[in-house]
Design a protein around this motif. Structure first.
Motif, PDB file in Angstrom:
ATOM      1  N   PRO A   1      27.809  40.937 -36.354  1.00 23.13           N
ATOM      2  CA  PRO A   1      26.352  40.782 -36.265  1.00 23.13           C
ATOM      3  C   PRO A   1      25.688  41.841 -35.390  1.00 23.13           C
ATOM      4  N   ILE A   2      26.376  42.965 -35.160  1.00 22.42           N
ATOM      5  CA  ILE A   2      25.800  44.045 -34.371  1.00 22.42           C
ATOM      6  C   ILE A   2      25.851  45.338 -35.178  1.00 22.42           C
ATOM      7  N   PRO A   3      24.914  46.240 -34.927  1.00 21.62           N
ATOM      8  CA  PRO A   3      24.961  47.523 -35.624  1.00 21.62           C
ATOM      9  C   PRO A   3      26.097  48.385 -35.086  1.00 21.62           C
ATOM     10  N   SER A   4      26.504  49.337 -35.892  1.00 16.88           N
ATOM     11  CA  SER A   4      27.510  50.307 -35.481  1.00 16.88           C
ATOM     12  C   SER A   4      26.871  51.338 -34.561  1.00 16.88           C
TER      13      SER A   4
ATOM     14  N   ALA B   1      23.582  40.546 -43.554  1.00 17.65           N
ATOM     15  CA  ALA B   1      24.116  41.106 -42.310  1.00 17.65           C
ATOM     16  C   ALA B   1      23.658  42.544 -42.079  1.00 17.65           C
TER      17      ALA B   1
ATOM     18  N   GLN C   1      22.136  45.870 -40.842  1.00 21.40           N
ATOM     19  CA  GLN C   1      21.753  46.307 -39.499  1.00 21.40           C
ATOM     20  C   GLN C   1      21.341  47.774 -39.537  1.00 21.40           C
ATOM     21  N   PRO C   2      20.491  48.220 -38.604  1.00 19.97           N
ATOM     22  CA  PRO C   2      20.153  49.632 -38.531  1.00 19.97           C
ATOM     23  C   PRO C   2      21.419  50.491 -38.422  1.00 19.97           C
TER      24      PRO C   2
ATOM     25  N   ASP D   1      23.294  51.197 -41.082  1.00 21.26           N
ATOM     26  CA  ASP D   1      24.105  50.948 -42.280  1.00 21.26           C
ATOM     27  C   ASP D   1      23.659  51.885 -43.397  1.00 21.26           C
TER      28      ASP D   1
ATOM     29  N   TYR E   1      19.647  52.491 -43.270  1.00 18.34           N
ATOM     30  CA  TYR E   1      18.737  51.420 -42.886  1.00 18.34           C
ATOM     31  C   TYR E   1      18.233  51.667 -41.467  1.00 18.34           C
TER      32      TYR E   1
ATOM     33  N   GLY F   1      15.914  49.439 -39.918  1.00 20.12           N
ATOM     34  CA  GLY F   1      15.411  48.204 -39.330  1.00 20.12           C
ATOM     35  C   GLY F   1      14.014  47.877 -39.833  1.00 20.12           C
TER      36      GLY F   1
ATOM     37  N   ARG G   1      29.021  49.814 -43.607  1.00 24.36           N
ATOM     38  CA  ARG G   1      28.897  50.054 -42.163  1.00 24.36           C
ATOM     39  C   ARG G   1      30.131  50.794 -41.685  1.00 24.36           C
TER      40      ARG G   1
END
Length: 197
Positions: A75-78, A143, A145-146, A148, A164, A166, A195
């Motif tokens: 649930p977190i961005p890379s 899921a 996330q910025p 991705d 992406y 956000g 991701r």
């Protein structure tokens, strides 16, 4: 010369958080990207060591798709995805050119490939190849996330790609007459999302 664009990456207290900072306020983008890449490598090492333990079940989970294990989207961005997004935003306003690899003009996949290469992630050249690439982790829309990579169906299956950013926006080199920048994700039909850590 002042660069236009937004830098959409930052790390606060060990957690990744998207920021909106004018690019001109970033004196050393290469140093910042390098630092985020170092943190990303450390995060990948931690996740690998945690997922290597027993879960008490018969199966296991893995951060990376294609390893034979089940990929579970975090649930977190890379951090490296955020750094690639930050690099891409430095190209805001540059024109679209089919087959463009920069630095003066870009096509969609050339921009994404370049941005991720700045953080040490090697990607194929076309959006269709990126959609088929087994690297990274497939991520469901829920899921997203910025940072991705999103491949989108246009006139062709997976005929477009962007990053992406956000808030329902995708950063991309869209087409002739449209400068590189943000577009609403709702303008596109998503093919898949990947991701990379």
């Amino acid at each position: 010369m002042i660069r236009r664009g937004l830098i959409a990456a930052g790390l606060i207290a060990g957690g990744a958080v998207g920021l909106a900072v004018p690019a001109a306020a970033q004196p050393d983008i290469a140093g910042s990207i390098s630092q985020v890449a170092d943190v990303a490598n450390g995060l990948a090492d931690v996740v690998s060591s945690v997922s290597g333990g027993s879960s008490g079940g018969t199966g296991s989970a893995s951060l990376f798709a294609g390893s034979g294990d089940i990929a579970i989207p975090l649930p977190i961005p890379s951090p490296r995805g955020l750094a690639a997004l930050a690099a891409a935003t430095t190209q805001t306003g540059k024109p679209y050119l089919w087959g463009g690899n920069g630095p003066d003009a870009w096509d969609c996949s050339g921009l994404v490939q370049w941005a991720f290469r700045t953080v040490g992630i090697s990607l194929p050249r076309t959006s269709q190849e990126m959609a088929r690439d087994t690297g990274g982790m497939l991520v469901p829309v829920s899921a997203l996330q910025p940072g991705d990579i999103i491949t989108m169906d246009t006139y062709d299956v997976a005929g477009h790609v962007g990053i992406y950013a956000g808030n329902g926006m995708v950063f991309n080199a869209y087409g002739t007459g449209v400068p590189t920048g943000l577009r609403p994700l709702s303008d596109f039909r998503i093919h898949n999302i990947r991701r990379f850590f």
